[in-house]
Write a protein that holds these residues in place. Structure first.
Motif, PDB file in Angstrom:
ATOM      1  N   ASN A  65       0.792  -1.218   0.000  1.00 55.51           N
ATOM      2  CA  ASN A  65       0.000   0.000   0.000  1.00 55.51           C
ATOM      3  C   ASN A  65       0.826   1.270   0.000  1.00 55.51           C
ATOM      4  O   ASN A  65       0.299   2.361  -0.117  1.00 55.51           O
ATOM      5  N   SER A  66       2.141   1.142   0.176  1.00 52.74           N
ATOM      6  CA  SER A  66       2.967   2.349   0.229  1.00 52.74           C
ATOM      7  C   SER A  66       3.152   2.921  -1.158  1.00 52.74           C
ATOM      8  O   SER A  66       3.481   2.225  -2.099  1.00 52.74           O
ATOM      9  N   GLN A  67       2.926   4.218  -1.289  1.00 48.19           N
ATOM     10  CA  GLN A  67       3.040   4.874  -2.582  1.00 48.19           C
ATOM     11  C   GLN A  67       4.350   5.632  -2.729  1.00 48.19           C
ATOM     12  O   GLN A  67       4.725   6.010  -3.811  1.00 48.19           O
ATOM     13  N   MET A  68       5.047   5.893  -1.621  1.00 47.43           N
ATOM     14  CA  MET A  68       6.170   6.802  -1.678  1.00 47.43           C
ATOM     15  C   MET A  68       7.369   6.246  -2.428  1.00 47.43           C
ATOM     16  O   MET A  68       8.116   6.985  -3.020  1.00 47.43           O
ATOM     17  N   LEU A  69       7.581   4.929  -2.386  1.00 47.29           N
ATOM     18  CA  LEU A  69       8.758   4.372  -3.027  1.00 47.29           C
ATOM     19  C   LEU A  69       8.411   3.472  -4.205  1.00 47.29           C
ATOM     20  O   LEU A  69       9.235   2.725  -4.670  1.00 47.29           O
ATOM     21  N   SER A  70       7.199   3.559  -4.675  1.00 43.21           N
ATOM     22  CA  SER A  70       6.835   2.728  -5.808  1.00 43.21           C
ATOM     23  C   SER A  70       7.320   3.388  -7.083  1.00 43.21           C
ATOM     24  O   SER A  70       7.443   4.594  -7.182  1.00 43.21           O
ATOM     25  N   GLY A  71       7.623   2.568  -8.088  1.00 34.59           N
ATOM     26  CA  GLY A  71       8.028   3.124  -9.359  1.00 34.59           C
ATOM     27  C   GLY A  71       9.483   3.530  -9.362  1.00 34.59           C
ATOM     28  O   GLY A  71      10.324   2.961  -8.702  1.00 34.59           O
ATOM     29  N   ALA A  72       9.788   4.579 -10.166  1.00 40.19           N
ATOM     30  CA  ALA A  72      11.169   4.941 -10.408  1.00 40.19           C
ATOM     31  C   ALA A  72      11.728   5.897  -9.376  1.00 40.19           C
ATOM     32  O   ALA A  72      12.926   6.104  -9.318  1.00 40.19           O
ATOM     33  N   ASP A  73      10.894   6.531  -8.574  1.00 34.66           N
ATOM     34  CA  ASP A  73      11.360   7.599  -7.697  1.00 34.66           C
ATOM     35  C   ASP A  73      11.292   7.181  -6.240  1.00 34.66           C
ATOM     36  O   ASP A  73      10.251   6.800  -5.753  1.00 34.66           O
ATOM     37  N   SER A  74      12.411   7.244  -5.553  1.00 39.75           N
ATOM     38  CA  SER A  74      12.426   6.934  -4.131  1.00 39.75           C
ATOM     39  C   SER A  74      12.955   8.092  -3.307  1.00 39.75           C
ATOM     40  O   SER A  74      13.471   7.890  -2.220  1.00 39.75           O
ATOM     41  N   SER A  75      12.871   9.321  -3.848  1.00 42.05           N
ATOM     42  CA  SER A  75      13.312  10.503  -3.118  1.00 42.05           C
ATOM     43  C   SER A  75      12.137  11.377  -2.712  1.00 42.05           C
ATOM     44  O   SER A  75      12.337  12.528  -2.329  1.00 42.05           O
ATOM     45  N   ALA A  76      10.924  10.855  -2.812  1.00 41.21           N
ATOM     46  CA  ALA A  76       9.752  11.660  -2.484  1.00 41.21           C
ATOM     47  C   ALA A  76       9.768  12.093  -1.026  1.00 41.21           C
ATOM     48  O   ALA A  76       9.368  13.216  -0.697  1.00 41.21           O
ATOM     49  N   SER A  77      10.226  11.209  -0.139  1.00 40.58           N
ATOM     50  CA  SER A  77      10.286  11.586   1.276  1.00 40.58           C
ATOM     51  C   SER A  77      11.269  12.726   1.485  1.00 40.58           C
ATOM     52  O   SER A  77      11.079  13.562   2.378  1.00 40.58           O
ATOM     53  N   GLY A  78      12.320  12.797   0.672  1.00 35.56           N
ATOM     54  CA  GLY A  78      13.257  13.907   0.745  1.00 35.56           C
ATOM     55  C   GLY A  78      12.627  15.213   0.294  1.00 35.56           C
ATOM     56  O   GLY A  78      12.859  16.274   0.891  1.00 35.56           O
ATOM     57  N   ARG A  79      11.825  15.143  -0.744  1.00 37.54           N
ATOM     58  CA  ARG A  79      11.143  16.358  -1.209  1.00 37.54           C
ATOM     59  C   ARG A  79      10.114  16.821  -0.174  1.00 37.54           C
ATOM     60  O   ARG A  79       9.879  18.026  -0.022  1.00 37.54           O
ATOM     61  N   LEU A  80       9.523  15.866   0.543  1.00 44.08           N
ATOM     62  CA  LEU A  80       8.620  16.248   1.630  1.00 44.08           C
ATOM     63  C   LEU A  80       9.403  16.922   2.757  1.00 44.08           C
ATOM     64  O   LEU A  80       8.920  17.874   3.368  1.00 44.08           O
ATOM     65  N   ALA A  81      10.615  16.439   3.029  1.00 43.43           N
ATOM     66  CA  ALA A  81      11.464  17.070   4.038  1.00 43.43           C
ATOM     67  C   ALA A  81      11.762  18.518   3.658  1.00 43.43           C
ATOM     68  O   ALA A  81      11.757  19.410   4.516  1.00 43.43           O
ATOM     69  N   VAL A  82      12.020  18.756   2.380  1.00 44.87           N
ATOM     70  CA  VAL A  82      12.260  20.127   1.909  1.00 44.87           C
ATOM     71  C   VAL A  82      11.012  20.979   2.100  1.00 44.87           C
ATOM     72  O   VAL A  82      11.081  22.123   2.572  1.00 44.87           O
ATOM     73  N   SER A 331      16.618  17.214  -9.603  1.00 45.25           N
ATOM     74  CA  SER A 331      16.652  16.247  -8.508  1.00 45.25           C
ATOM     75  C   SER A 331      17.265  16.908  -7.282  1.00 45.25           C
ATOM     76  O   SER A 331      17.088  18.099  -7.067  1.00 45.25           O
ATOM     77  N   LEU A 332      18.042  16.150  -6.499  1.00 45.54           N
ATOM     78  CA  LEU A 332      18.526  16.616  -5.202  1.00 45.54           C
ATOM     79  C   LEU A 332      17.351  17.109  -4.372  1.00 45.54           C
ATOM     80  O   LEU A 332      17.310  18.237  -3.889  1.00 45.54           O
ATOM     81  N   TRP A 333      16.388  16.207  -4.223  1.00 42.20           N
ATOM     82  CA  TRP A 333      15.178  16.466  -3.442  1.00 42.20           C
ATOM     83  C   TRP A 333      14.378  17.637  -4.014  1.00 42.20           C
ATOM     84  O   TRP A 333      13.714  18.373  -3.286  1.00 42.20           O
ATOM     85  N   GLY A 334      14.446  17.790  -5.332  1.00 44.79           N
ATOM     86  CA  GLY A 334      13.631  18.812  -5.988  1.00 44.79           C
ATOM     87  C   GLY A 334      14.230  20.194  -5.983  1.00 44.79           C
ATOM     88  O   GLY A 334      13.632  21.120  -6.527  1.00 44.79           O
ATOM     89  N   THR A 335      15.415  20.358  -5.388  1.00 41.84           N
ATOM     90  CA  THR A 335      16.023  21.693  -5.335  1.00 41.84           C
ATOM     91  C   THR A 335      16.867  21.997  -6.562  1.00 41.84           C
ATOM     92  O   THR A 335      16.999  23.148  -6.956  1.00 41.84           O
ATOM     93  N   GLY A 336      17.465  20.958  -7.137  1.00 40.13           N
ATOM     94  CA  GLY A 336      18.251  21.134  -8.341  1.00 40.13           C
ATOM     95  C   GLY A 336      19.682  21.565  -8.104  1.00 40.13           C
ATOM     96  O   GLY A 336      20.467  21.648  -9.043  1.00 40.13           O
ATOM     97  N   SER A 337      20.072  21.855  -6.863  1.00 40.45           N
ATOM     98  CA  SER A 337      21.419  22.339  -6.601  1.00 40.45           C
ATOM     99  C   SER A 337      21.785  22.138  -5.141  1.00 40.45           C
ATOM    100  O   SER A 337      20.957  22.367  -4.245  1.00 40.45           O
ATOM    101  N   ASP A 338      23.035  21.744  -4.902  1.00 36.49           N
ATOM    102  CA  ASP A 338      23.509  21.623  -3.530  1.00 36.49           C
ATOM    103  C   ASP A 338      23.584  22.990  -2.854  1.00 36.49           C
ATOM    104  O   ASP A 338      23.474  23.101  -1.628  1.00 36.49           O
ATOM    105  N   VAL A 339      23.755  24.051  -3.660  1.00 34.10           N
ATOM    106  CA  VAL A 339      23.765  25.409  -3.115  1.00 34.10           C
ATOM    107  C   VAL A 339      22.398  25.744  -2.512  1.00 34.10           C
ATOM    108  O   VAL A 339      22.308  26.391  -1.465  1.00 34.10           O
TER     109      VAL A 339
END
Length: 382
Positions: A65-82, A331-339
């Motif tokens: 039932n978990s949707q966050m890590l299904s498919g090709a993307d497993s960084s959704a929880s990181g984008r939620l953290a942002v 990527s990089l949790w949706g920010t696009g840059s380490d800066v």
């Protein structure tokens, strides 16, 4: 202090983000997928020594039932953290209404982009620990307030076993808080964490196993295999009624493995972030999550100076190449840059410190910032 608190804030978030990126790159290598191929399995293919048959099937870290890590993307929880970090900055603290609105908006846009009248999305403990990372950082000063705020913040997350979910988040958050306060002793970290949790459940059982492995100076292969077997044996130690109640539980024992492995990889090499994250990747279990958790733990302990410069350069270069070649979202949790990640950490630290105008950048003419106790100086409302 060995490292400034600001550098520790930067190291915590940056370590988690670049750990996630490193785990993904290593995962692609193991699976033989070209770097720019998007079709990734959410769970890392187990290495030879980890192909354990558990109850007739291989370990799966996700529930159906978990949707966050299904498919090709497993960084959704990181984008939620942002997104939740921005909520803390925007509201200058934990505003439960804004926090919940951020979660619901994230679910609809990231997990269920199509219109849905009814939806339910459940994070496993490792995903939730990453998502709640900014809350642990913001309330790291007082362990009683840390517990209170994490409980309130994670109450918005739907879960069939909320207490077990929150216990895993508290264990991770408490270790982060101890590191930020320069009070984490690797030799006693597990013991202190279990004492703080004040409970006996699968999370604490696995942490105890991590402590035993550390005392025995077990190598990586032995530790990964032992923790896998320990996690699979946990349900058999419970009563029949408890097993029945957990049959359809979203939070299962396998979902706790990345946190246990992250503690092992960090505490076995606490002074070397690079080595800790690489060892986490080589575990071969949920590479992105395990590496992100390990990177956060080590980043909070060692500060931003421990982040390898080449990792930041390679991650930024990969983001740019994907954007040009595939037109994908950054990527990089949706920010696009380490800066951008460092800027986010700076703003979170500024709000925590009581800065009058945290949005003023370092190059701003308002460099002389006013700092006061919370709620004493506030932005003027026009």
């Amino acid at each position: 202090m060995r490292h400034s608190l600001l550098r520790k804030f930067q190291g915590t978030i940056l370590g988690a983000v670049l750990g996630d990126s490193t785990g993904l790159q290593y995962q692609r290598q193991l699976l033989g997928i070209p770097p720019q191929t998007a079709d990734l399995q959410s769970i890392l293919q187990l290495t030879k020594h980890q192909q354990l048959i558990l109850s007739g099937t291989k370990f799966a870290l996700n529930s159906g039932n978990s949707q966050m890590l299904s498919g090709a993307d497993s960084s959704a929880s990181g984008r939620l953290a942002v997104a939740w970090t921005k909520s803390l900055i925007r509201c200058r603290g934990l505003d439960l209404k804004d926090w919940r609105d951020t979660w619901e908006g994230f679910v609809k846009s990231e997990i269920y982009p199509r219109s849905n009248t009814e939806f339910q999305s459940v994070l496993n403990p490792c995903e939730a620990a990453i998502a709640a990372l900014p809350c642990a950082m913001f309330f790291h000063e007082n362990k009683a307030k840390l517990r209170e705020k994490i409980m309130l913040a994670t109450d918005v997350l739907p879960a069939e076993n909320k207490s077990e979910l929150q216990t895993a988040i508290l264990a991770f958050g408490y270790a982060i808080a101890r590191s930020l306060k320069q009070r984490l002793d690797p030799a006693t970290a597990i013991e202190q964490t279990i004492a703080y949790l004040k409970t006996d459940n699968p999370s604490t059982e696995l942490l105890l196993q991590v402590q035993i492995l550390l005392e025995q100076k077990a190598d990586l292969e032995t530790a990964a295999t032992h923790l896998c077997k320990s996690a699979s044996a946990l349900p058999h130690k419970q009563g029949e009624s408890e097993k029945k109640s957990q049959t359809n539980s979203i939070v299962n024992q396998g979902n706790l493995l990345p946190i246990a492995l992250a503690f092992y990889c960090f505490l076995s090499t606490p002074e070397d972030l690079r080595l800790s994250v690489v060892r986490a990747a080589r575990c071969g279990i949920a590479g992105q999550l395990t590496c992100a958790l390990t990177g956060a733990l080590s980043g909070a302990y060692n500060g931003a100076a421990a982040i390898p410069v080449e990792w930041r350069q390679l991650s930024s270069a990969e983001v740019e190449s994907q954007r040009l070649a595939e037109g994908r979202e950054p990527s990089l949790w949706g920010t696009g840059s380490d800066v951008k990640i460092v800027e986010l950490a700076n703003n979170l630290f500024s709000v925590w410190a009581g800065v009058y105008n945290p949005s003023a950048g370092m190059d701003s003419t308002a460099l002389a910032r006013a700092v006061a106790a919370p709620y004493v100086i506030r932005p003027r409302k026009i």
